[in-house]
Design a protein around this motif. Structure first.
Motif, PDB file in Angstrom:
ATOM      1  N   LEU A 153       1.935  -0.148   3.383  1.00  0.00           N
ATOM      2  CA  LEU A 153       3.089  -1.001   3.642  1.00  0.00           C
ATOM      3  C   LEU A 153       2.907  -2.383   3.030  1.00  0.00           C
ATOM      4  N   ARG A 211       1.010  -3.192   0.512  1.00  0.00           N
ATOM      5  CA  ARG A 211       1.038  -3.084  -0.953  1.00  0.00           C
ATOM      6  C   ARG A 211       2.428  -2.744  -1.466  1.00  0.00           C
ATOM      7  N   ASP A 212       3.359  -2.481  -0.536  1.00  0.00           N
ATOM      8  CA  ASP A 212       4.712  -2.085  -0.911  1.00  0.00           C
ATOM      9  C   ASP A 212       4.727  -0.737  -1.604  1.00  0.00           C
ATOM     10  N   MET A 251       5.638   2.847  -2.482  1.00  0.00           N
ATOM     11  CA  MET A 251       6.960   3.447  -2.328  1.00  0.00           C
ATOM     12  C   MET A 251       6.996   4.509  -1.239  1.00  0.00           C
ATOM     13  N   ARG A 296       6.953   2.869   2.194  1.00  0.00           N
ATOM     14  CA  ARG A 296       8.220   2.189   2.496  1.00  0.00           C
ATOM     15  C   ARG A 296       9.325   3.183   2.827  1.00  0.00           C
ATOM     16  N   SER A 329       1.569  -5.134   9.074  1.00  0.00           N
ATOM     17  CA  SER A 329       2.422  -3.952   8.956  1.00  0.00           C
ATOM     18  C   SER A 329       3.359  -3.840  10.152  1.00  0.00           C
ATOM     19  N   ILE A 349       6.230  -5.981   9.411  1.00  0.00           N
ATOM     20  CA  ILE A 349       7.106  -5.329   8.418  1.00  0.00           C
ATOM     21  C   ILE A 349       7.958  -4.267   9.108  1.00  0.00           C
TER      22      ILE A 349
END
Length: 330
Positions: free
Chosen positions: A49, A51-52, A54, A57, A84, A87
């Motif tokens: 999460l 590190r973004d 994909m 996410r 996280s 997020i």
């Protein structure tokens, strides 16, 4: 009624377990329709999460029709878990769940999932980090301990409750057992009957029939049960259990048309969520379970898992209905 924070669940709620590569939005939607009271996302790496990544996410996707729904995270670093959780809060789930139970090697080797079972102090620090970083209710899913010689769920339950978690789901196996052998619910019952424990305790492991759900409810006194593998390809289990708890009677088994409808909906919703190509590929793993037990089905299953056009797969569903009859049960 069972409460997790402000979330109100019915008496003896049925939870859908978070399962990697299974508990995605299309599958959760089917389980919700068929009676699941609380569901969770697939587990999401806290590092992913941040590190973004994909894939991580995408697992945050939740929809209003599946509420209440929790997002489950895992990791072995306090700062990453706290970040996280913040997020996760941005997509407004109903709760955040921490995975301290996943036994697979790639997770355990990172000091996460069931790997944390060997270090209760770390488990407490990770949980505190999440609780302190979000206003959402925080829950935990874990196992009895690392192995039979280190079953520590009694201490874990008390100490995690002290951090501020608002429910605990316990899988009645150790990490060493993986998914083998029989789940031992006597340890779960001991936690539930501990006078210091006041949060809801949910039991998990081996619930695969209405009879077993009622037997374990009565024998172990848990607040509810979490169902995982038994729901794969058979989302009807939730309503079947609810009906049996209420009446002592069995609902009729799903007919072939019910199985076709479930598979068709699963495919449609998967394509709506991820696009036609990915939706088709990711739904393939479910067909064998939806149609399990139907005689001489290999030809149709083979078509379902090899055809690349949605309409062709829908045509196979129609062929199945024509061959086996809409009203026929397995």
């Amino acid at each position: 009624m069972v409460k997790i924070g402000k979330i109100e669940l019915p008496e003896f709620p049925l939870l859908l377990a978070p399962m990697e590569d299974v508990s995605d939005p299309p599958f959760r939607r089917l389980c919700k329709i068929h009676g699941a009271d609380l569901m969770f996302s697939e587990f999401i790496s806290s590092e992913g999460l941040i590190r973004d990544a994909m894939k991580s996410r995408q697992k945050l996707d939740i929809f209003d029709y599946e509420r209440p729904v929790g997002i489950q995270i895992f990791g072995g670093d306090e700062e990453a878990m706290a970040m996280s959780a913040r997020i996760v809060e941005t997509v407004n789930p109903d709760l955040v769940d921490i995975n301290f139970g996943c036994p697979v090697k790639k997770v355990v080797c990172k000091g996460a999932g069931a790997g944390v079972l060997k270090d209760i102090d770390l488990m407490v620090r990770l949980t505190k980090a999440v609780v302190n970083s979000t206003s959402l209710p925080v829950t935990v899913k874990t196992r009895l301990g690392w192995d039979d010689s280190s079953i520590n769920i009694d201490e874990v339950a008390e100490r995690l409750q002290d951090t501020g978690i608002q429910a605990l789901s316990i899988h009645g196996r150790t990490r060493a057992q993986m998914y083998k052998g029989e789940a031992d619910w006597s340890h779960i019952a001991r936690v539930k009957n501990n006078p210091r424990i006041f949060i809801p305790i949910f039991g998990n492991g081996d619930i695969d029939s209405p009879e077993k759900a009622v037997e374990y409810k009565n024998r172990y006194g848990v607040d509810g049960v979490m169902i995982g593998r038994a729901a794969i390809g058979y989302p009807w289990i939730f309503n079947e259990i609810k009906h049996f708890v209420k009446t002592g009677q069995h609902l009729p088994e799903p007919m072939v048309q019910d199985r076709v409808e479930a598979a068709r909906n699963h495919l449609t919703w998967a394509m709506e969520w991820k696009g036609e190509r990915v939706g088709i590929v990711e739904t393939r793993r479910h067909y064998a379970n939806y149609f399990k037990g139907i005689p001489n089905f290999k030809e149709y299953r083979q078509k379902m898992v090899t055809l690349d056009a949605a309409q062709d797969i829908y045509d196979v569903f129609d062929e199945v209905l024509h061959k086996y009859g809409e009203g026929q049960t397995v």
